[in-house]
Design a protein around this motif. Sequence first.
Motif, mmCIF file in Angstrom:
data_model
loop_
_atom_site.group_PDB
_atom_site.id
_atom_site.type_symbol
_atom_site.label_atom_id
_atom_site.label_comp_id
_atom_site.label_asym_id
_atom_site.label_seq_id
_atom_site.Cartn_x
_atom_site.Cartn_y
_atom_site.Cartn_z
ATOM 1 N N MET A 357 0.819 -1.118 -0.043
ATOM 2 C CA MET A 357 0.094 -0.137 0.219
ATOM 3 C C MET A 357 1.220 1.309 0.107
ATOM 4 N N GLY A 358 2.207 1.058 0.623
ATOM 5 C CA GLY A 358 2.955 1.861 0.106
ATOM 6 C C GLY A 358 2.492 3.455 1.174
ATOM 7 N N PRO A 359 3.829 3.769 1.630
ATOM 8 C CA PRO A 359 3.982 5.610 2.417
ATOM 9 C C PRO A 359 2.829 6.397 2.244
ATOM 10 N N VAL A 360 2.339 6.496 1.616
ATOM 11 C CA VAL A 360 1.276 7.109 1.269
ATOM 12 C C VAL A 360 -0.688 6.683 2.095
ATOM 13 N N PHE A 361 -0.316 5.851 2.521
ATOM 14 C CA PHE A 361 -1.352 5.116 2.783
ATOM 15 C C PHE A 361 -0.984 4.715 4.448
ATOM 16 N N ALA A 362 -0.212 5.141 4.691
ATOM 17 C CA ALA A 362 0.335 4.823 6.181
ATOM 18 C C ALA A 362 0.096 6.300 6.455
ATOM 19 N N GLY A 363 0.934 7.663 5.916
ATOM 20 C CA GLY A 363 1.102 8.955 6.054
ATOM 21 C C GLY A 363 -0.861 8.865 6.439
ATOM 22 N N THR A 364 -1.455 8.395 5.391
ATOM 23 C CA THR A 364 -2.694 9.405 5.533
ATOM 24 C C THR A 364 -3.818 8.795 6.945
ATOM 25 N N GLY A 365 -3.210 7.411 6.988
ATOM 26 C CA GLY A 365 -3.606 7.373 8.726
ATOM 27 C C GLY A 365 -2.804 8.028 9.651
ATOM 28 N N SER A 366 -1.879 7.438 9.284
ATOM 29 C CA SER A 366 -1.175 8.492 10.645
ATOM 30 C C SER A 366 -1.783 9.845 10.596
ATOM 31 N N PHE A 367 -2.684 10.746 9.334
ATOM 32 C CA PHE A 367 -3.465 12.138 9.762
ATOM 33 C C PHE A 367 -4.091 12.252 10.317
ATOM 34 N N PHE A 368 -5.158 10.361 9.975
ATOM 35 C CA PHE A 368 -6.460 10.911 10.721
ATOM 36 C C PHE A 368 -6.381 10.376 13.056
ATOM 37 N N ILE A 369 -5.549 9.982 12.705
ATOM 38 C CA ILE A 369 -4.390 9.944 14.559
ATOM 39 C C ILE A 369 -3.935 11.255 14.663
ATOM 40 N N GLY A 370 -4.028 12.031 14.505
ATOM 41 C CA GLY A 370 -3.493 13.241 14.535
ATOM 42 C C GLY A 370 -4.785 13.858 14.614
ATOM 43 N N VAL A 371 -5.604 14.213 14.077
ATOM 44 C CA VAL A 371 -6.764 14.932 13.733
ATOM 45 C C VAL A 371 -7.505 14.336 15.150
ATOM 46 N N GLY A 372 -7.324 12.948 15.029
ATOM 47 C CA GLY A 372 -8.386 12.454 16.534
ATOM 48 C C GLY A 372 -7.378 12.922 17.536
ATOM 49 N N MET A 373 -6.567 13.121 18.362
ATOM 50 C CA MET A 373 -5.653 13.415 19.303
ATOM 51 C C MET A 373 -5.862 15.089 19.113
ATOM 52 N N GLY A 374 -5.510 15.985 18.126
ATOM 53 C CA GLY A 374 -5.847 17.235 18.611
ATOM 54 C C GLY A 374 -7.371 17.659 18.917
ATOM 55 N N MET A 375 -8.375 16.770 18.183
ATOM 56 C CA MET A 375 -9.768 18.085 18.489
ATOM 57 C C MET A 375 -10.148 16.250 20.015
ATOM 58 N N SER A 376 -9.544 16.160 21.225
ATOM 59 C CA SER A 376 -9.974 15.535 22.058
ATOM 60 C C SER A 376 -8.824 15.809 22.732
ATOM 61 N N SER A 377 -7.965 16.263 22.769
ATOM 62 C CA SER A 377 -6.502 16.551 24.108
ATOM 63 C C SER A 377 -7.317 17.534 24.140
ATOM 64 N N THR A 378 -7.530 19.234 23.365
ATOM 65 C CA THR A 378 -7.874 20.353 23.037
ATOM 66 C C THR A 378 -9.588 20.456 24.099
ATOM 67 N N SER A 379 -10.001 19.595 23.598
ATOM 68 C CA SER A 379 -11.945 19.953 24.190
ATOM 69 C C SER A 379 -11.865 19.174 25.592
ATOM 70 N N PHE A 380 -10.734 18.137 25.925
ATOM 71 C CA PHE A 380 -10.282 17.591 27.734
ATOM 72 C C PHE A 380 -9.524 18.035 28.823
ATOM 73 N N ILE A 381 -8.925 18.562 27.400
ATOM 74 C CA ILE A 381 -7.896 19.763 28.754
ATOM 75 C C ILE A 381 -8.646 22.027 29.431
ATOM 76 N N VAL A 382 -9.800 21.765 27.896
ATOM 77 C CA VAL A 382 -10.050 23.353 27.917
ATOM 78 C C VAL A 382 -11.345 22.964 28.915
ATOM 79 N N ALA A 383 -12.096 21.619 29.239
ATOM 80 C CA ALA A 383 -12.967 21.273 30.095
ATOM 81 C C ALA A 383 -12.790 20.853 30.808
ATOM 82 N N ILE A 384 -11.985 20.473 31.761
ATOM 83 C CA ILE A 384 -11.688 20.329 32.917
ATOM 84 C C ILE A 384 -11.145 21.481 33.022
ATOM 85 N N GLN A 385 -10.322 22.165 32.718
ATOM 86 C CA GLN A 385 -9.753 23.641 33.530
ATOM 87 C C GLN A 385 -10.913 24.053 33.623
ATOM 88 N N SER A 386 -12.146 23.805 33.148
ATOM 89 C CA SER A 386 -13.368 24.773 33.398
ATOM 90 C C SER A 386 -14.029 24.109 34.384
#
Length: 496
Positions: A357-386
């Motif tokens: 499948m090659g590195p582009v396919f692997a990189g696409t999966g990696s991108f979705f993981i990054g989006v998931g981390m960014g969305m969840s971690s930001t939400s958790f920190i803001v919610a906890i601090q509030s």
Amino acid sequence: MNTSIHKTQKLKRPFILASVMLGMFLAAIEGTIVATAIPSIVADLGGFSLYSWVFSAYLLTNAATVLIFGKLSDIFGRKPIFVVGVSIFIIGSICCGLSTSIFMLIIARFVQGLGAGAVMPIATTIVGDIYNKQERSKIQGYLSSVWGISAVTGPLLGGMFVDLLSWRYVFWINIPLGLLAMLGIILFLHEDIEKKERSIDYGGSILIMVAVSSLMFILVEGGISIPWKSPFMFCLLVLAGGGLYFFVFHEKRVKDPMMPFDIWRIKLIRVANLTTLTTGMILIGVSSYLPAFVQGVMDQSATVAGFTLTTMSIGWPIASTVAGRLLLVIGYRATSLIGGLSLVIGAIFFFILTPDMGPVFAGTGSFFIGVGMGMSSTSFIVAIQSTVNWERRGIATAANMFMRSLGSAVGAALLGGILNSQIQSYLANNGLENKISVDTANQILASDQQSGLSESVKAVLRDGLTSGLHYVYMGLLLLAVITLVLIILLPKKENE
């Protein structure tokens, strides 16, 4: 403790912020730049079976010290703890660069992790000290950019150092960056510390380190170098279970606990911290083993492996920025759910990943993981601090950071243990267990060392590595599903 900031310091805030961002860059780049170089490091130093310990050693001391350094900064001030932390980090980096064996590197990574335990939380605390609530929302964008820049440059620098110079420069680059960060804080940050007697929970730090390190030995070496039914394994199980039990027992009775369990009674914090534990395991799974797949299985260069990690690093800051706006419109729970779904999608990409499948396919999966981390971690920190008041905001934030560090440490050990056991089983099934070992996989990760292996042995090793990594990615998918389920359990309102 009350710490007042000089009025004149407002004029110096840009310099303090720059120094803080450089310190954060120092800690942030460490994960991606080392992850890209690690296949070459192991190929040079040997010890493939100890692959995961290069990450686990760093994460263990980081997790065990992050809360105690936060407590020390409340007593002695941010400046001295930040400077001490960066100094230890630089010493560890020098030792890493000078390592001549995998064991020496692992010990040096212990030292490096000790310093990192101070750098990130104290940098975040300094920003909270010098900016008010309204200013912080704008500054958060600058801090998010640090992760983006370090995440993009880390894999590229790591790949370039490996391909053009030496993997040792991956660690030596920390020296000038660390010195600059220290100099800025020493020159521009001035604090008035109110002398107040505080107790420091050294006992809690020691107990959690004993429990986590024992658990990591069980996960990495269980059934491989340590038989499951051996007396040593029994001792490790007692240490892990006993250490955790006495840690909880101790923390409930000590005056100033390292981990205040009363905040865990709040459902949002409890669920968010458990979810952060699983996302920490996912993060280390991608960062640690994607380069091994791209280099060892796909037979690509370190630079290409770096690009596949870079996509995760691009997705994270973009998602963090978008999450900051979505939180105001759809709330933290819905924003977290988008992140959870993205993590599952990314994990599915890795689960079905094949060498063709090659590195582009692997990189696409990696991108979705990054989006998931960014969305969840930001939400958790803001919610906890509030959710908590000012007096508990620092420790509540630190507890969440601790859970991610703990998740990364346990994840590195657990997934590393899965990889080692699967490769060993594959070798046994092909009748090669007495001819080659798991450590022979070192040679697959470096093209210049493959000439010493026959084509049949190379094929078996590559297939074994592919099989082992497939099980690792199966574990990632399971963790992603668990994360999504936990996010669904989050209360709909922050104060529930």
